[in-house]
Design a protein around this motif. Structure first.
Motif, PDB file in Angstrom:
ATOM      1  N   TYR A 106       0.813  -1.217   0.000  1.00 57.02           N
ATOM      2  CA  TYR A 106       0.000   0.000   0.000  1.00 57.02           C
ATOM      3  C   TYR A 106       0.846   1.266   0.000  1.00 57.02           C
ATOM      4  N   GLY A 107       2.132   1.141  -0.197  1.00 54.78           N
ATOM      5  CA  GLY A 107       2.978   2.320  -0.370  1.00 54.78           C
ATOM      6  C   GLY A 107       3.599   2.848   0.905  1.00 54.78           C
ATOM      7  N   LEU A 108       3.451   2.129   2.031  1.00 54.53           N
ATOM      8  CA  LEU A 108       4.091   2.595   3.265  1.00 54.53           C
ATOM      9  C   LEU A 108       5.583   2.264   3.192  1.00 54.53           C
ATOM     10  N   SER A 109       6.391   3.111   3.844  1.00 56.29           N
ATOM     11  CA  SER A 109       7.820   2.790   3.928  1.00 56.29           C
ATOM     12  C   SER A 109       7.966   1.556   4.811  1.00 56.29           C
ATOM     13  N   ARG A 110       9.148   0.948   4.758  1.00 51.57           N
ATOM     14  CA  ARG A 110       9.367  -0.265   5.556  1.00 51.57           C
ATOM     15  C   ARG A 110       9.164   0.015   7.054  1.00 51.57           C
ATOM     16  N   ALA A 111       9.710   1.161   7.507  1.00 49.31           N
ATOM     17  CA  ALA A 111       9.599   1.487   8.931  1.00 49.31           C
ATOM     18  C   ALA A 111       8.135   1.734   9.316  1.00 49.31           C
ATOM     19  N   LYS A 112       7.419   2.446   8.438  1.00 50.37           N
ATOM     20  CA  LYS A 112       6.012   2.753   8.731  1.00 50.37           C
ATOM     21  C   LYS A 112       5.195   1.458   8.693  1.00 50.37           C
ATOM     22  N   VAL A 152      -3.967  -2.242   7.726  1.00 54.60           N
ATOM     23  CA  VAL A 152      -2.580  -1.838   7.974  1.00 54.60           C
ATOM     24  C   VAL A 152      -2.268  -0.472   7.360  1.00 54.60           C
ATOM     25  N   HIS A 153      -2.984  -0.095   6.313  1.00 57.04           N
ATOM     26  CA  HIS A 153      -2.732   1.207   5.675  1.00 57.04           C
ATOM     27  C   HIS A 153      -3.700   2.278   6.174  1.00 57.04           C
ATOM     28  N   SER A 154      -4.314   2.052   7.335  1.00 53.76           N
ATOM     29  CA  SER A 154      -5.234   3.008   7.979  1.00 53.76           C
ATOM     30  C   SER A 154      -6.348   3.469   7.044  1.00 53.76           C
ATOM     31  N   PRO A 155      -7.138   2.550   6.508  1.00 54.54           N
ATOM     32  CA  PRO A 155      -8.197   2.963   5.583  1.00 54.54           C
ATOM     33  C   PRO A 155      -9.311   3.722   6.298  1.00 54.54           C
ATOM     34  N   LEU A 156     -10.030   4.543   5.521  1.00 54.63           N
ATOM     35  CA  LEU A 156     -11.183   5.251   6.080  1.00 54.63           C
ATOM     36  C   LEU A 156     -12.382   4.315   6.196  1.00 54.63           C
ATOM     37  N   VAL A 157     -12.442   3.380   5.256  1.00 49.56           N
ATOM     38  CA  VAL A 157     -13.556   2.425   5.223  1.00 49.56           C
ATOM     39  C   VAL A 157     -12.975   1.023   5.114  1.00 49.56           C
TER      40      VAL A 157
END
Ligand SMILES: Nc1ncnc2c1ncn2[C@@H]1O[C@H](COP(=O)(O)OP(=O)(O)OP(=O)(O)O)[C@@H](O)[C@H]1O
Length: 326
Positions: A106-112, A152-157
């Protein structure tokens, strides 16, 4: 948060057209817990697959998490989580690896991705399981991991398709507890499909009842149940006499058309207690032994029964006519 107008999808199989979803209008506010409830084949998964961009609608429009479904599917995808029936985890990886890979997808960095992985492990009560191979998890743990992956990518829905199917009651309760927390503590909009009427009733701010690809009723569980005037009577008799018992029930004053599920006949009456003596007398006269009789307060299944003449628990009868929307 989710708005649809006339959303529809048909399939063509062997020259035959199947209208899986026939133009649904949905309006879900942010932070709500909404359930799409309906029998097998009603169009729940097809609706979810359209709303999550996995399937292109054949007609209609929709906005999901502020993005147009048709014009900006990538925008929609970035802001939603989708947990499919049966999940999509690979058993050979650890819980931590699955979560981190999903975050990075989902495009998060490894640390995030690692940090978010830790957070969702807490939220879904997977602590202590981070280094376990997914294939060694129990059914309930694995389903909680599926939900964690959708978050994991903090979705709104988040869309959860049959999240508790096949789980034992204890695992179902544990999963609902976590899903409830998502709404109350994180404000995530949660849209679920389920066959479990009691879960829909307990979880939902709003229930959409779908049948044959159409929304036939919607509202809070309380408002829907309030539409069912009176009580449901359930009478259980020996299996070979169930049709005869249904014929007797149908002749009772003010009784709705009975439905038969296994060895049980179900019908609605304005007052259950008033009808029981007549019912028992008629069964005695017909020499039908009564194994049990119950008078039950309305459930969400009763609204479905009222509208369609069938129970959600029955197999769908594809020949029935389309009922009016309430
Ligand atoms: N890819 C497809 N090709 C042909 N028909 C399909 C396809 N997907 C779904 N259908 C049909 O569309 C209708 C709705 O199916 P859908 O899976 O949306 O129902 P559902 O309510 O999710 O059912 P269940 O509770 O059994 O999962 C069914 O008649 C199904 O057979």
């Amino acid at each position: 948060m989710i708005t649809t107008h006339g959303l529809a999808r048909s399939f063509h199989v062997d020259g035959r057209r199947i209208d899986a979803v026939k133009g649904v209008d949905i309006d879900v506010s942010p932070g709500m817990g909404v359930t799409l409830l309906g029998p097998n084949g009603a169009g729940k998964t097809t609706s979810f697959r359209m709303l999550t961009t996995l399937l292109r609608p054949t007609a209609g429009t929709a906005t999901v998490a502020g993005h147009d479904l048709l014009a900006d599917p990538t925008g929609v995808r970035r802001r939603i989580g989708y947990v499919a029936q049966g999940g999509g985890t690979c058993g050979e990886h650890t819980v931590r690896e699955e979560l981190e890979t999903q975050g990075q997808l989902y495009g998060l960095s490894r640390a995030k991705a690692r940090r978010r992985g830790g957070e969702v492990v807490e939220q879904l009560e997977l602590n202590g399981l981070e280094n376990r191979l997914v294939k060694t998890l129990s059914g309930g743990q694995r389903r909680r991991l599926d939900v964690a992956l959708g978050l994991v990518h903090s979705p709104l829905v988040v869309f959860l398709d049959e999240p508790t199917a096949g789980l034992d009651p204890q695992s179902r309760a544990a999963l609902w507890k976590r899903v409830h927390m998502l709404r109350t503590e994180l404000g995530t909009t949660v849209f679920v499909t389920t066959h479990y009427l009691e879960e829909a009733d307990a979880f939902s701010d709003q229930v959409l009842i779908i049948d044959h690809g159409q929304i036939i009723a919607e509202g809070t569980p309380e408002a829907l149940k309030a539409k069912v005037a009176g009580h449901r009577v359930e009478i259980t008799v020996p299996m070979d006499l169930v049709q005869a018992a249904a014929a007797i029930a149908e002749r009772l004053p003010h009784a709705s058309k009975p439905s038969v599920i296994g060895d049980t006949v179900r019908f609605q009456v304005p007052r259950g207690d008033a009808v029981i003596p007549d019912l028992i007398r008629a069964m005695d006269l017909a020499s039908i032994p009564t194994l049990s009789i119950q008078v039950v307060q309305p459930t969400l299944d009763d609204i479905f029964l009222l509208l369609t003449g069938r129970s959600i628990r029955e197999q769908p009868n594809t020949e029935t006519s389309t009922p009016d929307r309430m």
